[in-house]
Design an enzyme around this catalytic site. Structure first.
Site, mmCIF file in Angstrom:
data_model
loop_
_atom_site.group_PDB
_atom_site.id
_atom_site.type_symbol
_atom_site.label_atom_id
_atom_site.label_comp_id
_atom_site.label_asym_id
_atom_site.label_seq_id
_atom_site.Cartn_x
_atom_site.Cartn_y
_atom_site.Cartn_z
ATOM 1 N N ARG A 31 44.157 -115.833 -66.829
ATOM 2 C CA ARG A 31 44.472 -114.416 -66.699
ATOM 3 C C ARG A 31 44.217 -113.948 -65.267
ATOM 4 N NH1 ARG A 31 41.722 -111.103 -71.605
ATOM 5 N NH2 ARG A 31 41.166 -109.781 -69.863
ATOM 6 N N ARG A 61 37.970 -120.191 -69.165
ATOM 7 C CA ARG A 61 38.934 -119.691 -70.150
ATOM 8 C C ARG A 61 40.373 -119.768 -69.634
ATOM 9 N NH1 ARG A 61 38.475 -113.664 -72.681
ATOM 10 N NH2 ARG A 61 39.152 -112.863 -70.678
ATOM 11 N N ARG A 67 34.548 -106.315 -63.791
ATOM 12 C CA ARG A 67 34.654 -105.953 -65.204
ATOM 13 C C ARG A 67 33.273 -105.920 -65.854
ATOM 14 N NH1 ARG A 67 38.244 -110.628 -66.449
ATOM 15 N NH2 ARG A 67 38.127 -110.129 -68.657
ATOM 16 N N LYS A 119 35.336 -111.515 -78.694
ATOM 17 C CA LYS A 119 35.881 -110.420 -79.524
ATOM 18 C C LYS A 119 37.256 -110.760 -80.072
ATOM 19 C CE LYS A 119 35.846 -107.219 -76.324
ATOM 20 N NZ LYS A 119 35.200 -107.830 -75.170
ATOM 21 N N ARG A 159 35.804 -97.976 -74.768
ATOM 22 C CA ARG A 159 34.844 -98.591 -73.849
ATOM 23 C C ARG A 159 34.243 -97.592 -72.862
ATOM 24 N NH1 ARG A 159 37.544 -103.755 -71.271
ATOM 25 N NH2 ARG A 159 38.830 -103.841 -73.094
HETATM 26 P P1 ADP Z 1 38.302 -107.772 -71.176
HETATM 27 O O1 ADP Z 1 37.488 -106.931 -72.076
HETATM 28 O O2 ADP Z 1 38.055 -109.240 -71.349
HETATM 29 O O3 ADP Z 1 38.266 -107.334 -69.744
HETATM 30 P P2 ADP Z 1 40.765 -106.849 -72.447
HETATM 31 O O4 ADP Z 1 41.859 -107.768 -72.798
HETATM 32 O O5 ADP Z 1 40.056 -106.147 -73.551
HETATM 33 O O6 ADP Z 1 39.809 -107.706 -71.559
HETATM 34 O O7 ADP Z 1 41.288 -105.757 -71.428
HETATM 35 C C1 ADP Z 1 41.928 -106.127 -70.220
HETATM 36 C C2 ADP Z 1 42.004 -104.929 -69.269
HETATM 37 O O8 ADP Z 1 42.784 -103.879 -69.897
HETATM 38 C C3 ADP Z 1 40.672 -104.257 -68.946
HETATM 39 O O9 ADP Z 1 39.973 -104.891 -67.898
HETATM 40 C C4 ADP Z 1 41.149 -102.854 -68.558
HETATM 41 O O10 ADP Z 1 41.724 -102.830 -67.272
HETATM 42 C C5 ADP Z 1 42.281 -102.595 -69.538
HETATM 43 N N1 ADP Z 1 41.761 -101.953 -70.778
HETATM 44 C C6 ADP Z 1 41.770 -102.465 -72.031
HETATM 45 N N2 ADP Z 1 41.203 -101.618 -72.914
HETATM 46 C C7 ADP Z 1 40.825 -100.537 -72.189
HETATM 47 C C8 ADP Z 1 40.155 -99.322 -72.512
HETATM 48 N N3 ADP Z 1 39.749 -99.046 -73.761
HETATM 49 N N4 ADP Z 1 39.918 -98.437 -71.514
HETATM 50 C C9 ADP Z 1 40.310 -98.679 -70.254
HETATM 51 N N5 ADP Z 1 40.936 -99.804 -69.872
HETATM 52 C C10 ADP Z 1 41.184 -100.731 -70.828
#
Ligand code: ADP
Length: 219
Positions: free
Chosen positions: A162, A130, A173, A17, A93
């Site tokens: 990360r 990654r 996740r 993404k 999400r």
């Molecule tokens: P990924 O989708 O690879 O886990 P992201 O960089 O999109 O990584 O998000 C990292 C973390 O940030 C998520 O695991 C969550 O804890 C938090 N996060 C990001 N976007 C949201 C969201 N829309 N709702 C809830 N938590 C979020």
């Protein structure tokens, strides 16, 4: 100039993404709004928001819907997003987030919700190799660069793994994705807004597929 667009992109962790959203944002000249990047930046600069969310993120859990909606509402009010549109990456999400977002976007609404589809076994492998830049978020792979410590080609920042890319947090996740985010495909399909795009393949090919899906939907 290409007209602006209002898009959300969702898909499993490691589906690509981030990379694809940067390309789409350049193409449509709209801001790329990644909620993960916003939260990581808050942690890095030690803000109140950062302190609140740090352990939640490290454990692979989700930040509350209320807080996320507040953050996104704030960002969407900025002139770039209001005037031209946006690519939202990582938000919504959950279904309550999607409902909240659709309310925020009235009256113009959303152009398209894209599910960037990559099967779980492939994303598991991608995530384990990654590495990312702590400063600008650029992505790297240990397959292409086997040594552990390096600096970012883009900004010279430190490239690291990360803290939520550990095996345990990745599992958590992906489970949360299946339970909370996957239902969004049906939710957006029911509103006639969903496009599913195959995210397996080389990066340029996937970008072409995304652009085609967006153009097809605009016709
Ligand atoms: P990924 O989708 O690879 O886990 P992201 O960089 O999109 O990584 O998000 C990292 C973390 O940030 C998520 O695991 C969550 O804890 C938090 N996060 C990001 N976007 C949201 C969201 N829309 N709702 C809830 N938590 C979020």
């Amino acid at each position: 100039m290409v007209p602006g667009v209002r898009l959300i992109v969702f898909g499993r962790q490691g589906a690509g993404k981030g990379t694809q959203c940067i390309r789409l944002a350049r193409h449509f000249v709209v801001p790329h709004i990644s909620t993960g990047d916003i939260l990581r930046a808050a942690i890095k600069s030690g803000t109140e928001l950062g302190h609140k969310v740090e352990s939640v993120i490290a454990g692979g859990n989700l930040v509350t819907d209320e807080l996320m909606l507040e953050i996104v509402d704030d960002r969407l009010q900025k002139p770039d997003a209001r005037n031209r549109g946006f690519i939202l990456d990582g938000f919504p999400r959950t279904i309550p987030q999607a409902q909240g977002l659709m309310d925020l976007l009235q009256p113009r609404g959303l152009d398209r919700a894209i599910d960037l589809d990559v099967p779980e076994d492939i994303v598991l492998h991608r995530l384990s190799i990654r590495r990312v830049c702590r400063d600008c978020g650029a992505n790297y792979s240990t397959k292409k660069r086997p040594h552990t410590n390096w600096t970012c080609d883009v900004c010279g920042g430190e490239v690291w793994q990360r803290p939520d890319d550990t095996e345990e947090a990745i599992r958590q996740r992906l489970d949360l994705y299946a339970a909370q985010t996957e239902p969004l495909t049906k939710w957006f399909a029911d509103q006639g807004l969903l496009s599913v795009v195959d995210g397996v393949g080389i990066t340029d090919e996937v970008t072409e597929r995304l652009l085609k899906a967006i153009e097809d939907a605009r016709r």
